[in-house]
Design a protein around this motif. Structure first.
Motif, mmCIF file in Angstrom:
data_model
loop_
_atom_site.group_PDB
_atom_site.id
_atom_site.type_symbol
_atom_site.label_atom_id
_atom_site.label_comp_id
_atom_site.label_asym_id
_atom_site.label_seq_id
_atom_site.Cartn_x
_atom_site.Cartn_y
_atom_site.Cartn_z
ATOM 1 N N GLN A 53 7.867 -4.063 -6.357
ATOM 2 C CA GLN A 53 6.978 -3.840 -5.201
ATOM 3 C C GLN A 53 7.457 -2.670 -4.337
ATOM 4 O OE1 GLN A 53 6.930 -8.055 -3.712
ATOM 5 N NE2 GLN A 53 4.747 -7.900 -4.153
ATOM 6 N N MET A 54 7.725 -1.561 -5.005
ATOM 7 C CA MET A 54 8.249 -0.363 -4.336
ATOM 8 C C MET A 54 7.163 0.718 -4.233
ATOM 9 S SD MET A 54 10.741 1.245 -2.896
ATOM 10 C CE MET A 54 12.184 0.223 -3.284
ATOM 11 N N PRO A 55 6.822 1.160 -3.029
ATOM 12 C CA PRO A 55 5.882 2.274 -2.883
ATOM 13 C C PRO A 55 6.497 3.561 -3.442
ATOM 14 C CG PRO A 55 6.244 1.143 -0.777
ATOM 15 C CD PRO A 55 7.281 0.649 -1.728
ATOM 16 N N PHE A 56 5.622 4.472 -3.908
ATOM 17 C CA PHE A 56 6.146 5.732 -4.441
ATOM 18 C C PHE A 56 5.197 6.881 -4.112
ATOM 19 C CE2 PHE A 56 3.233 4.230 -7.631
ATOM 20 C CZ PHE A 56 2.671 5.368 -8.196
ATOM 21 N N GLY A 57 5.801 8.069 -3.967
ATOM 22 C CA GLY A 57 5.043 9.310 -3.873
ATOM 23 C C GLY A 57 5.424 10.165 -5.064
ATOM 24 N N VAL A 58 4.553 11.097 -5.421
ATOM 25 C CA VAL A 58 4.821 11.942 -6.584
ATOM 26 C C VAL A 58 4.982 13.399 -6.161
ATOM 27 C CG1 VAL A 58 3.866 12.898 -8.718
ATOM 28 C CG2 VAL A 58 3.754 10.442 -8.283
ATOM 29 N N HIS A 59 6.097 13.980 -6.578
ATOM 30 C CA HIS A 59 6.356 15.406 -6.377
ATOM 31 C C HIS A 59 5.743 16.138 -7.566
ATOM 32 C CE1 HIS A 59 8.204 19.161 -5.594
ATOM 33 N NE2 HIS A 59 9.258 18.724 -4.901
ATOM 34 N N SER A 60 4.639 16.844 -7.329
ATOM 35 C CA SER A 60 3.948 17.551 -8.402
ATOM 36 C C SER A 60 4.808 18.712 -8.918
ATOM 37 C CB SER A 60 2.622 18.078 -7.845
ATOM 38 O OG SER A 60 1.865 18.692 -8.848
ATOM 39 N N PRO A 61 4.793 19.002 -10.210
ATOM 40 C CA PRO A 61 3.931 18.423 -11.238
ATOM 41 C C PRO A 61 4.440 17.071 -11.738
ATOM 42 C CG PRO A 61 5.331 20.086 -12.232
ATOM 43 C CD PRO A 61 5.623 20.112 -10.752
#
Length: 278
Positions: A53-61
């Motif tokens: 249950q860990m939120p995540f953001g994505v560093h593109s690409p």
């Protein structure tokens, strides 16, 4: 009190699938990660986040060898192709529940004779459209250019804040890039943008000849005469609204877990104690 959060960057393990478990620190609020070796590694990471249950953001690409610096000028890909790729990622990541996408913007290789403000605003229009269309926040990280060129960071500094506000995009401040670009003037640069800072990439810098390496923040750096002082920067940022402080370093110097933890606890203490002075 401002509700700041603390996160871990996939850079600490170079997004190695065998080490995904090491990103889930005790008491951490979010993970930011990108450049997966392949789609199956990304899916494995998603499964872990769901389980914990860990939120995540994505560093593109999202995947390695994708477009990293091309949203304004061609570095590896034409900007139109880079923006189309970002749109595909936004559609996918929005469906999969990512909290945000972080992009390198504005990025300029070096000095340019073209109309910089126009180029930045054209990019903002596209990013804002993608953000709105897919319902996922896009966070813009200004970067050093080639040969440590500070032009991109300086061009952003000259860009009108009121124009930026029109497009409703947040900023990520990479402490290392900003310290290299601005030195002792860093807080003056940050002051102008403080209402738009959402993410901070938190690390110090070690120089090895012509190279520089991201190393963990640590209280010993404040007076060792080698690294940048950052306590005053943390105190300033703690007074901004709801920032994600993302702990970022690469494994090259092989820091001990104890060293990394000391830096984490030190940072958390400064941010929480300074942020209560509102």
């Amino acid at each position: 009190m401002n509700k700041h959060r603390f996160g871990v960057s996939g850079s600490t393990i170079l997004t190695s699938p065998e080490q995904f478990g090491e990103l889930f620190w005790d008491d951490i609020d979010v993970i930011e990660i990108g450049e997966f070796p392949n789609e199956s590694a990304f899916r494995a990471f998603l499964d872990l986040c769901k389980e914990k249950q860990m939120p995540f953001g994505v560093h593109s690409p999202l995947l390695r060898n994708g477009s990293k610096y091309d949203l304004i000028e061609k570095v590896s890909f034409e900007p139109i192709a880079a923006r189309k790729n970002l749109e595909r990622e936004a559609a996918l990541l929005s469906r999969l529940g990512a909290e945000y996408i972080l992009v390198h913007f504005p990025y300029f290789k070096g000095e340019t004779t073209e109309n910089v403000n126009e180029k930045i605003e054209n990019g903002l229009k596209d990013l804002s459209r993608i953000q709105k269309e897919y319902g996922i926040p896009i966070v813009c990280e200004p970067k050093l250019g080639m040969g440590r060129s500070a032009k991109g960071i300086q061009y952003l500094d000259s860009f009108p804040v009121e124009k930026w506000e029109k497009y409703n995009l947040k900023l990520c401040i990479d402490i290392g890039d900003y310290l290299i670009a601005t030195g002792d003037e860093i807080v003056t640069y940050l002051e102008k943008w403080k209402d738009h800072i959402k993410v901070v990439h938190l690390h110090n810098v070690a120089y090895e000849g012509d190279r520089y390496i991201w190393i963990p923040v640590h209280p010993s750096h404040e007076d060792n005469g080698k690294q940048y002082k950052i306590a005053h920067i943390l105190s300033f940022l703690s007074k901004c609204k709801e920032i994600n402080f993302i702990f970022e370093h690469t494994p090259h110097t092989n820091p001990s877990k104890e060293f990394v933890l000391q830096g984490y606890l030190w940072t958390r203490n400064i941010v929480r104690s300074s942020g209560t002075n509102e």
